[in-house]
Design an enzyme around this catalytic site. Structure first.
Site, PDB file in Angstrom:
ATOM      1  N   TYR A  51     -13.745 -35.261 -47.278  1.00 51.36           N
ATOM      2  CA  TYR A  51     -14.679 -34.206 -46.881  1.00 51.36           C
ATOM      3  C   TYR A  51     -15.675 -33.892 -47.999  1.00 51.36           C
ATOM      4  O   TYR A  51     -15.279 -33.521 -49.107  1.00 51.36           O
ATOM      5  CB  TYR A  51     -13.936 -32.925 -46.496  1.00 51.36           C
ATOM      6  CG  TYR A  51     -12.990 -33.046 -45.319  1.00 51.36           C
ATOM      7  CD1 TYR A  51     -13.071 -34.116 -44.421  1.00 51.36           C
ATOM      8  CD2 TYR A  51     -12.003 -32.092 -45.092  1.00 51.36           C
ATOM      9  CE1 TYR A  51     -12.205 -34.223 -43.344  1.00 51.36           C
ATOM     10  CE2 TYR A  51     -11.136 -32.190 -44.013  1.00 51.36           C
ATOM     11  CZ  TYR A  51     -11.239 -33.268 -43.152  1.00 51.36           C
ATOM     12  OH  TYR A  51     -10.366 -33.373 -42.088  1.00 51.36           O
ATOM     13  N   LYS A 201     -14.886 -28.377 -29.598  1.00 51.13           N
ATOM     14  CA  LYS A 201     -16.278 -28.257 -30.053  1.00 51.13           C
ATOM     15  C   LYS A 201     -16.983 -27.019 -29.495  1.00 51.13           C
ATOM     16  O   LYS A 201     -18.164 -27.035 -29.190  1.00 51.13           O
ATOM     17  CB  LYS A 201     -17.077 -29.517 -29.683  1.00 51.13           C
ATOM     18  CG  LYS A 201     -16.565 -30.792 -30.340  1.00 51.13           C
ATOM     19  CD  LYS A 201     -17.417 -31.988 -29.983  1.00 51.13           C
ATOM     20  CE  LYS A 201     -16.911 -33.233 -30.705  1.00 51.13           C
ATOM     21  NZ  LYS A 201     -17.706 -34.439 -30.369  1.00 51.13           N
ATOM     22  N   LEU A 203     -16.462 -25.591 -26.644  1.00 50.24           N
ATOM     23  CA  LEU A 203     -16.503 -25.526 -25.186  1.00 50.24           C
ATOM     24  C   LEU A 203     -15.503 -24.507 -24.646  1.00 50.24           C
ATOM     25  O   LEU A 203     -15.696 -23.962 -23.548  1.00 50.24           O
ATOM     26  CB  LEU A 203     -16.221 -26.905 -24.583  1.00 50.24           C
ATOM     27  CG  LEU A 203     -17.318 -27.958 -24.766  1.00 50.24           C
ATOM     28  CD1 LEU A 203     -16.790 -29.350 -24.440  1.00 50.24           C
ATOM     29  CD2 LEU A 203     -18.533 -27.627 -23.889  1.00 50.24           C
ATOM     30  N   LEU A 204     -14.440 -24.263 -25.412  1.00 55.41           N
ATOM     31  CA  LEU A 204     -13.409 -23.323 -24.974  1.00 55.41           C
ATOM     32  C   LEU A 204     -13.557 -21.977 -25.687  1.00 55.41           C
ATOM     33  O   LEU A 204     -12.588 -21.362 -26.110  1.00 55.41           O
ATOM     34  CB  LEU A 204     -12.027 -23.927 -25.210  1.00 55.41           C
ATOM     35  CG  LEU A 204     -11.753 -25.197 -24.397  1.00 55.41           C
ATOM     36  CD1 LEU A 204     -10.455 -25.861 -24.833  1.00 55.41           C
ATOM     37  CD2 LEU A 204     -11.704 -24.876 -22.901  1.00 55.41           C
TER      38      LEU A 204
END
Length: 300
Positions: A51, A201, A203-204
């Site tokens: 990362y 991402k 969406l929830l």
């Protein structure tokens, strides 16, 4: 914040863990998020040597050094950055892992890692060498436990058969239920699931419908499928984010949900959703709304 035992280990992790990949590169901003996580009972922090080319480990290590005894620190290995600094290649060799762990320890400002994870894996890997290396690192006291981050059932099965791994990190959510077919494998080996991508991402979340309308497809969901599913989930008698988190937490194999956050506000939304109770009836309805797909590749 409740905690769960990680596999067959004596490590207990908070049900919500902080996925550190999303942290800002600004040290002060990251420190605020990490401190907020600590203040709210999060003890599991997950990063990787890949990362931000190692900078993420430095930020995490610096922010957590004064709380080291109270937290569970996890990182990953296997993706080797090219000398040029551009791109990386897969290297699960003993030589690389042994070298990489020492570099991670320096960046994290600690003398041990609680959970060291193989960051991927292929069937071409010398899995015995990988496991032997992990076991050696345990004996040296450089790591406490180890696991694997992969979505390949073949790779996971082979790794678990021959090792003392305590965790498997997989992308898992109401919209990506492919791992469910393999939960019995994790249970059989007394291994915990570390769930990433739990909010799919965004969406929830409360912004899910807006995001769905801008998404052409998600796995096998067409745009039309996705919008319809999100609309139905949002119509349930509980906030969609709470339903998403509780759905994953209801699984016996789940150890921790690794939630990313780029701001305190974002993390607060997840924590508030976590604190909200969701009935089993609602969770059942949510499962009936979404698809139970399976992995089409890398099957046993």
């Amino acid at each position: 914040m409740r905690k769960r035992k990680l596999g067959k280990s004596d490590i207990f992790v908070s049900e919500i863990g902080l996925g550190c990949m999303s942290l800002p590169t600004n040290k002060q901003d990251s420190n605020k998020i990490i401190q907020f996580a600590l203040d709210n009972g999060i003890n599991y922090f997950d990063t990787a040597d890949l990362y931000d080319k190692g900078e993420n480990e430095k930020i995490v290590g610096n922010a957590l050094k004064d709380n080291r005894k109270d937290i569970i620190l996890a990182t990953k290995v296997g993706n080797r950055l090219h000398a040029s600094g551009e791109g990386w290649s897969w290297d699960p060799s003993k030589k690389w892992i042994t070298s990489a762990v020492h570099e991670s320890l320096k960046r994290l400002q600690t003398d041990y890692i609680d959970v060291y994870q193989l960051h991927g894996g292929t069937m071409e890997d010398d899995v015995d060498e990988v496991i032997d290396t992990m076991e050696s690192l345990k004996k040296e006291g450089l790591i406490r436990e180890y696991g694997i981050s992969s979505i390949r059932p073949t790779v996971i099965d082979r790794f678990l058969q021959n090792s003392n791994a305590v965790s498997v990190m997989m992308q898992y959510s109401l919209l990506d239920r492919r791992p469910e077919e393999w939960f019995s494998l994790l249970e059989k080996n007394d291994v915990s699931l570390l769930s990433r991508g739990t909010l799919a991402k965004g969406l929830l979340t409360s912004e899910g419908l807006h995001r769905a309308n801008r998404t052409e497809e998600y796995l096998s969901y067409t745009n039309e499928d996705l919008v319809f599913a999100i609309e139905q989930l949002q119509s349930l008698d509980a906030p969609i984010t709470s339903v998403a988190l509780r759905y994953v937490l209801q699984q016996k194999v789940t150890g921790s949900l690794i939630i990313g956050a780029s701001s305190k506000e974002q993390l607060l939304e997840s924590l508030e959703a976590y604190d909200r109770a969701v009935s089993n009836d609602i969770l059942l309805k949510a499962s009936e709304i979404t698809k139970r797909e399976v992995y089409k590749e890398h099957r046993l």
